[in-house]
Design an enzyme around this catalytic site. Structure first.
Site, PDB file in Angstrom:
ATOM      1  N   ASP A 283      -8.224  -5.937  -6.275  1.00 35.50           N
ATOM      2  CA  ASP A 283      -7.918  -4.914  -5.273  1.00 35.50           C
ATOM      3  C   ASP A 283      -8.932  -3.781  -5.405  1.00 35.50           C
ATOM      4  OD1 ASP A 283      -6.858  -2.981  -3.602  1.00 35.50           O
ATOM      5  OD2 ASP A 283      -4.852  -3.020  -4.481  1.00 35.50           O
TER       6      ASP A 283
ATOM      7  N   HIS B  25      -6.595  -6.547  -1.903  1.00 35.87           N
ATOM      8  CA  HIS B  25      -5.508  -5.646  -1.511  1.00 35.87           C
ATOM      9  C   HIS B  25      -4.581  -6.254  -0.466  1.00 35.87           C
ATOM     10  CE1 HIS B  25      -3.622  -1.696  -1.181  1.00 35.87           C
ATOM     11  NE2 HIS B  25      -3.682  -1.799   0.143  1.00 35.87           N
TER      12      HIS B  25
ATOM     13  N   CYS C 291       0.826  -1.200   0.000  1.00 34.43           N
ATOM     14  CA  CYS C 291       0.000   0.000   0.000  1.00 34.43           C
ATOM     15  C   CYS C 291       0.871   1.267   0.000  1.00 34.43           C
ATOM     16  CB  CYS C 291      -0.970  -0.049   1.189  1.00 34.43           C
ATOM     17  SG  CYS C 291      -2.341   1.117   1.114  1.00 34.43           S
TER      18      CYS C 291
END
Length: 443
Positions: free
Chosen positions: A351, A385, A257
């Protein structure tokens, strides 16, 4: 291996023709103590033939919150169930899925994320229960026919943990047992902030010297992420390279991230970085500007007006980041072609937090344009994700400290968790191949 026995409870009165299966049920689990990234074999026997049963798993996290899962199975003609070959007929998943009970653990209270904080002191104690009936409620009232408890650890025996307060650097260093030197890795997470250690402890359990690095919302670091000073991360890299048990040839960086964005910046500008793994990140500086001495890269402004609220009441940030390919954003793109070593992008194509596949493809196209041939992209269909080590249950959405609504992570249960198993192996292979580990000269 654990052997658990117990009486079979039935609400129906047995007839004289029915065999009595009381005290015959056996639940086998192997191994009984393991690291969370290791598979567990589950079998049941001594049950009535062609009988529908329920296998249930549950644990309490460090805050006392319950996470649970269940699956229905039909015994074979001999009254056996083997999760390596027997398909789940329903419950939280279906089909042959040996680790499905671990993958599908979910909170009783919605939008909680299972995350181990104390990786050294205690394991997660996972309870497995077998019922000879369908269990449809989260907390069944019936007594199980057999139970067992297994331990899932985040740290192998002999791994050492040291809190780090060196200059500005804050984190926790995990060292494998032995004299070393070991390949060094800096490990970072994203916008949740704080110090998250579970991936570093597992990396150390697999032979890496891993520094879980905090960069905001921890100790005396800023409470929120503002301007990002790459000098802080350079100081962390220098510290790790200088450690007597860490190879001085260069380090790896693993991050997800927002941390993956920083990892790509480290790869682009810091000579200490020998290999980089970016998990569901971006190819440019976003939101927060990046500085490094005289260098300043403005962050591409976030697009808060593009927030989407899902039918489940969680927030999707999928379109929150603008297209870095726009002419006005060119100066914010990270020059990955300057990186000393190879870069591996690990991406889930489902994601819903970042459009990470798009960003990884943009990064790969830039590498081709500038002749950098050691940039790799691995895309996992159905993965979301939160690509984490195996044993981390699937989490499609969870609460966030910095947003008023839970964040949507995306993904599909089985595809995502299989991607976690595959990506964890590929991540380690990539680091072992590209982070050299030479002997230090003895004084």
């Amino acid at each position: 291996m654990i052997l658990a026995k117990g009486p079979v409870r039935s609400r129906e009165k047995r007839t004289c023709e029915e065999p009595d299966f009381s005290d015959m049920v056996i639940l086998l689990v192997s191994p009984e103590i393991s690291l969370v990234d290791e598979p567990v074999k589950i079998q049941a026997s001594g049950l009535p033939p062609e009988k529908v049963i329920t296998l249930r798993a549950w644990l309490k996290d460090e805050k006392g919150q319950i996470f649970h899962s269940r699956a229905f199975y039909k015994t074979d003609m001999e009254g056996n169930v083997d999760l390596e070959t027997s398909p789940a007929t329903g419950g939280d998943f279906h089909g042959v899925c040996p680790m499905g009970l671990f993958w599908s653990l979910k909170p009783v209270i919605p939008f909680l994320r299972l995350m181990k904080r104390d990786v050294m002191g205690s394991p997660f104690s996972l309870h497995l229960e077998l019922y000879t009936l369908l269990v449809l409620t989260p907390l069944p009232e019936d007594s199980p026919a057999a139970t067992k408890v297994i331990e899932r650890w985040y740290t192998a025996p002999g791994v050492q943990r040291t809190l780090i307060r060196e200059g500005r650097v804050r984190g926790a260093l995990f060292l494998p047992p032995g004299e070393g030197p070991f390949p060094g890795v800096i490990d970072m997470f994203g916008g949740v902030g704080g110090l998250i250690e579970f991936r570093s402890s597992l990396l150390a359990s697999r032979g890496f010297a891993s520094l879980a690095l905090a960069y905001f919302a921890y100790d005396d670091l800023p409470g929120y992420l503002g301007e990002m000073d790459l000098k802080y991360f350079e100081e962390a890299a220098q510290f790790l390279c200088a450690h007597p048990k860490v190879s001085s040839d260069g380090i790896g960086v693993v991050a997800i991230c927002k941390g993956a964005e920083i990892a790509l910046a480290m790869a682009s500008y810091l000579p200490q970085v020998a290999a980089t793994v970016c998990i569901n990140g971006t190819n440019a500086v976003n939101g927060n500007s990046l500085i490094y001495g005289d260098l300043a890269l403005s962050g591409i402004p976030y697009k808060a007006e593009r927030f989407l609220i899902t039918d489940f009441g969680s927030l999707s940030l999928l379109n929150f980041l603008d297209d870095p390919g726009k002419p006005e954003h060119q100066d914010s793109i990270l020059p990955l072609e300057k990186a000393r070593g190879p870069i591996l992008f690990l991406v889930g194509d489902k994601d819903e937090n970042y459009n990470s596949l798009f960003f990884a493809r943009e990064a790969n196209a830039r590498a081709v344009k500038y002749g950098k041939k050691d940039v790799y992209l691995r895309c996992y269909p159905g993965a979301g994700h939160l690509l984490e080590p195996p044993g981390s249950p699937f989490c499609s959405a969870s609460q966030s400290t910095f947003f008023p609504l839970p964040l949507t992570w995306g993904g599909e249960l089985v595809a995502h968790c299989r991607a976690q198993e595959t990506s964890w192996k590929e991540l380690q292979e990539f680091l072992r191949k590209n982070v050299r580990c030479s002997r230090r000269n003895k004084l």
